[in-house]
Design a protein around this motif. Structure first.
Motif, PDB file in Angstrom:
ATOM      1  N   PHE A 106       0.907  -1.199   0.115  1.00 39.51           N
ATOM      2  CA  PHE A 106      -0.041  -0.161   0.010  1.00 39.51           C
ATOM      3  C   PHE A 106       1.061   1.250  -0.144  1.00 39.51           C
ATOM      4  O   PHE A 106       1.716   1.479   0.676  1.00 39.51           O
ATOM      5  CB  PHE A 106      -0.831  -0.081   1.295  1.00 39.51           C
ATOM      6  N   TRP A 137      -1.316  -1.151  -4.266  1.00 42.11           N
ATOM      7  CA  TRP A 137      -2.478  -0.290  -4.045  1.00 42.11           C
ATOM      8  C   TRP A 137      -1.812   0.928  -3.886  1.00 42.11           C
ATOM      9  O   TRP A 137      -0.880   1.239  -3.217  1.00 42.11           O
ATOM     10  CB  TRP A 137      -3.174  -0.619  -2.875  1.00 42.11           C
ATOM     11  N   GLN A 148      -6.346  -0.063  -6.759  1.00 47.73           N
ATOM     12  CA  GLN A 148      -5.223  -1.328  -7.081  1.00 47.73           C
ATOM     13  C   GLN A 148      -4.571  -1.008  -8.404  1.00 47.73           C
ATOM     14  O   GLN A 148      -5.153  -0.913  -9.553  1.00 47.73           O
ATOM     15  CB  GLN A 148      -5.972  -2.437  -6.968  1.00 47.73           C
TER      16      GLN A 148
END
Length: 155
Positions: A106, A137, A148
């Motif tokens: 992330f 992401w 994503q």
């Protein structure tokens, strides 16, 4: 004292990282995924004795591991090469983690002057080091949302 590696307008880089983890945790919570901070799980090479490694976020029930990186291009729009080494290290830990876990990188959406995001640069340059079961992401600060950009290609 010169602190050229310190994020501008921040208390500390560690503080920036913790705040970003909280944003990631909040983002996933809105999708029904409750993640715990400093999630520890045993990892090893080829089944040797496992040793706990703390991922930024994780979940026992849904079997998810998340690494959070809020890195940016340098102020001169150069690649933050030391930061890319940290991303490579995260890929290694994902590789060693149990196969039955969903693995998510992330990252903060940050573009250089040419409009290329740091995550896109990483995917193009280091694809050979990224396990196929790792998702990427990108988090958009202004909108508090994420997209994503690389799906899990695990068979």
């Amino acid at each position: 004292m010169d602190n050229s590696f310190q994020r501008k307008d921040s208390v500390s880089n560690a503080h920036v990282g913790r705040e970003f983890e909280l944003r990631a945790q909040s983002f996933f919570a809105t999708r029904g995924i409750q993640l715990k901070s400093n999630y520890k799980i045993g990892i090893s090479i080829e089944g040797h004795k496992k040793k706990d490694h703390a991922f930024d976020l994780g979940c026992d029930e849904q079997k998810i591991l998340v690494e959070c990186k809020s890195h940016r291009w340098t102020t001169g729009n150069n690649v933050p090469s030391a930061k890319m080494t940290v991303w490579n290290e995260a890929m290694y830990y994902f590789y060693l983690a149990p196969r039955n876990y969903r693995k998510i990188m992330f990252v903060l959406h940050d573009c250089n002057k040419r409009g290329k995001s740091l995550a896109s640069y990483y995917l193009d340059t280091y694809r050979h080091l990224i396990p196929s079961d790792v998702e990427f992401w990108e988090y958009y600060e202004q909108k508090s949302t994420a997209t994503q950009i690389k799906a899990n290609h695990q068979v």
